[in-house]
Design a protein around this motif. Structure first.
Motif, PDB file in Angstrom:
ATOM      1  N   ILE A 197      23.235  51.923  42.746  1.00  0.00           N
ATOM      2  CA  ILE A 197      24.284  50.891  42.841  1.00  0.00           C
ATOM      3  C   ILE A 197      24.515  50.204  41.496  1.00  0.00           C
ATOM      4  O   ILE A 197      23.665  50.244  40.609  1.00  0.00           O
ATOM      5  CB  ILE A 197      23.985  49.842  43.954  1.00  0.00           C
ATOM      6  N   HIS A 198      25.658  49.555  41.391  1.00  0.00           N
ATOM      7  CA  HIS A 198      26.058  48.857  40.154  1.00  0.00           C
ATOM      8  C   HIS A 198      25.050  47.732  39.841  1.00  0.00           C
ATOM      9  O   HIS A 198      24.606  47.032  40.751  1.00  0.00           O
ATOM     10  CB  HIS A 198      27.459  48.276  40.367  1.00  0.00           C
ATOM     11  N   PRO A 199      24.722  47.524  38.548  1.00  0.00           N
ATOM     12  CA  PRO A 199      23.763  46.467  38.196  1.00  0.00           C
ATOM     13  C   PRO A 199      24.166  45.077  38.702  1.00  0.00           C
ATOM     14  O   PRO A 199      23.307  44.270  39.086  1.00  0.00           O
ATOM     15  CB  PRO A 199      23.764  46.490  36.659  1.00  0.00           C
ATOM     16  N   GLU A 213      28.827  37.698  51.119  1.00  0.00           N
ATOM     17  CA  GLU A 213      30.210  37.199  51.123  1.00  0.00           C
ATOM     18  C   GLU A 213      30.732  37.062  49.693  1.00  0.00           C
ATOM     19  O   GLU A 213      30.025  36.590  48.810  1.00  0.00           O
ATOM     20  CB  GLU A 213      30.273  35.847  51.828  1.00  0.00           C
ATOM     21  N   ASN A 214      31.973  37.487  49.507  1.00  0.00           N
ATOM     22  CA  ASN A 214      32.621  37.304  48.204  1.00  0.00           C
ATOM     23  C   ASN A 214      34.100  36.959  48.409  1.00  0.00           C
ATOM     24  O   ASN A 214      34.567  36.809  49.550  1.00  0.00           O
ATOM     25  CB  ASN A 214      32.400  38.534  47.294  1.00  0.00           C
ATOM     26  N   ALA A 248      38.048  49.820  40.959  1.00  0.00           N
ATOM     27  CA  ALA A 248      38.397  48.911  39.855  1.00  0.00           C
ATOM     28  C   ALA A 248      37.317  47.837  39.706  1.00  0.00           C
ATOM     29  O   ALA A 248      36.930  47.468  38.588  1.00  0.00           O
ATOM     30  CB  ALA A 248      39.761  48.277  40.110  1.00  0.00           C
ATOM     31  N   ALA A 249      36.814  47.340  40.836  1.00  0.00           N
ATOM     32  CA  ALA A 249      35.764  46.308  40.788  1.00  0.00           C
ATOM     33  C   ALA A 249      34.516  46.841  40.084  1.00  0.00           C
ATOM     34  O   ALA A 249      33.896  46.155  39.268  1.00  0.00           O
ATOM     35  CB  ALA A 249      35.424  45.838  42.197  1.00  0.00           C
ATOM     36  N   ASN A 265      33.053  43.572  38.558  1.00  0.00           N
ATOM     37  CA  ASN A 265      33.478  42.349  39.246  1.00  0.00           C
ATOM     38  C   ASN A 265      32.959  42.347  40.685  1.00  0.00           C
ATOM     39  O   ASN A 265      33.501  43.023  41.554  1.00  0.00           O
ATOM     40  CB  ASN A 265      35.010  42.279  39.219  1.00  0.00           C
ATOM     41  N   LYS A 266      31.917  41.550  40.934  1.00  0.00           N
ATOM     42  CA  LYS A 266      31.289  41.607  42.249  1.00  0.00           C
ATOM     43  C   LYS A 266      32.135  40.962  43.354  1.00  0.00           C
ATOM     44  O   LYS A 266      31.864  41.175  44.535  1.00  0.00           O
ATOM     45  CB  LYS A 266      29.892  41.002  42.207  1.00  0.00           C
ATOM     46  N   GLU A 267      33.167  40.225  42.973  1.00  0.00           N
ATOM     47  CA  GLU A 267      34.013  39.574  43.984  1.00  0.00           C
ATOM     48  C   GLU A 267      34.847  40.580  44.785  1.00  0.00           C
ATOM     49  O   GLU A 267      35.398  40.248  45.825  1.00  0.00           O
ATOM     50  CB  GLU A 267      34.930  38.538  43.329  1.00  0.00           C
TER      51      GLU A 267
END
Ligand code: FMN
Length: 368
Positions: free
Chosen positions: A251-253, A282-283, A312-313, A318-320
């Motif tokens: 997974i992404h850092p 939640e984001n 794109a995130a 961008n974790k949101e």
């Protein structure tokens, strides 16, 4: 010995600790092999992989371990939605382009899931030792073929009725997934009145009703969770979130960091990413999409439509706008190699059992 039971014998492993198959890139061959080499059962989350990619990953796992491992698939049928509804959802998603700093393209996007039966053909062809699944029950034809192949079969249930249906279908063990669990709910009985039974309530009721070994899943992160599961009658545990923060996890850092920092009250159940209920941190995306709940399309169409946004995130870190799937006990996660996570859990089980037996010895309670 706490670790010697029907489940470890069935799976040919040392400890009744299963690393959950987690579709979406977390379960790299390195992670799967590290868990199996440490005496647990590593699982490739292959639900979103093409048949070809599954074969490649299985071969890589075999290069890294000679121990048993599992492949996990999702029993998914294509869904349908009308063109207007799809256009409307694309329009809603396009609102987020500004935040992510790039336009999304929905062209050449397949709305269909990976072909389940072709994925299964690979599991058969590669003679994978253990096959686990969620979201339903494969047709008897496939279960018979897998059995004839010598593959151990594990199904996922979120209530007793589903557990009984899996037992009737002939699986060898059942993952009982409590609502604390990260990721998608495995619920497949359309008439289930409540999809959110917790692990503590689900395990003993499942154990009392099915004859097969029950594997507890949902919110289990350390020795305390394993011992509690065994006390409730489970033969073993399946842990997902605990391995997401392992060094080998793909997974992404930014996602890893979000899990490490998550508080107990920060995960929520949402359909906004995939069209199917799943638990994650939640984001912003989840919050905004609460205004568009009626427009969310069925799984796996919604999942396909949010792919450009999720990509794109990831690209922008961008974790949101990432799907930060995680269980309710995420804050107990460890940032360590998977081998060490397995060893820490095993050591902790022994510590907890030691404390419990000392409590018994010094207890003033009368014997039952
Ligand atoms: C990122 C993520 C992806 C998941 N993907 C799958 C999957 O592909 N197949 C499956 O059977 N379960 C999947 N699950 C659920 C796990 O099997 C398991 O029930 C859950 O992780 C247990 O809860 P925990 O995360 O609190 O340990 C996923 C869980 C997470 C966190």
């Amino acid at each position: 010995m706490w670790e010697t039971n029907t489940l470890v014998n069935l799976l040919g492993i040392k400890y009744p600790i299963i690393q959950a198959g987690m579709a979406g890139g977390a379960t790299t061959p390195e992670l799967v092999a590290a868990v199996s080499n440490a005496g647990g059962l590593g699982t490739l989350g292959a639900g979103y992989l093409s048949p070809h990619a599954i074969r490649e990953a299985v071969r890589e796992i075999r290069r890294l371990t000679d121990k048993p491992f599992a492949v996990n698939l999702m029993v998914t049928e294509p869904a349908s939605a009308d063109r207007d509804a799809i256009d409307k959802m694309q329009g809603i998603l396009k609102r987020f382009e500004k935040d992510l700093g790039e336009p999304f393209s929905f062209e050449n996007l397949s709305l269909d899931p990976q072909p389940f039966e072709e994925q299964l053909e690979i599991v058969l062809d590669e003679k994978v030792p253990v096959f686990s699944f969620t979201f339903g029950i494969p047709k008897p034809f496939w279960l018979e073929k897998l059995k004839a192949n010598g593959t151990v079969i594990i199904g996922t249930a979120t209530n007793v009725q589903e557990g009984l249906a899996l037992e009737r279908a002939g699986v060898n063990a059942i993952v009982a997934q409590g609502s604390e669990a990260g990721g998608h709910r495995g619920t497949f009985f359309k008439n289930a009145e409540n999809e959110g039974i917790g692990t503590m309530a689900l395990i003993p009721q499942m154990v009392d009703r099915v004859k097969l070994p029950v594997i507890a899943s949902g919110g289990i992160m350390d020795g305390r969770g394993v011992v509690a599961s065994l006390a409730l009658g489970a033969a073993g545990v399946q842990m997902g979130t605990a391995f997401l923060t392992s060094e080998e996890s793909g997974i992404h850092p930014v996602y890893k960091e979000a899990i490490r920092k998550a508080r107990d009250d920060q995960t929520v159940m949402t359909k906004a990413f995939s069209g199917k209920k799943a638990r994650g941190i939640e984001n912003q995306y989840i919050r905004v999409m609460r205004d568009f709940e009626a427009d969310i399309l069925p799984y796996p169409i919604q999942n396909a439509l949010t792919k450009p946004l999720r990509n794109a995130a990831k690209k922008h870190g961008n974790k949101e706008y990432m799907s930060l799937w995680a269980g309710q006990a995420a804050s107990l996660s460890q940032n360590a190699p998977a081998k060490q996570i397995v060893e820490n859990v095993v050591r902790d089980v022994e510590r907890v059992l030691g404390i419990l037996s000392a409590m018994h010895a010094s207890s003033h309670l009368p014997k039952a």
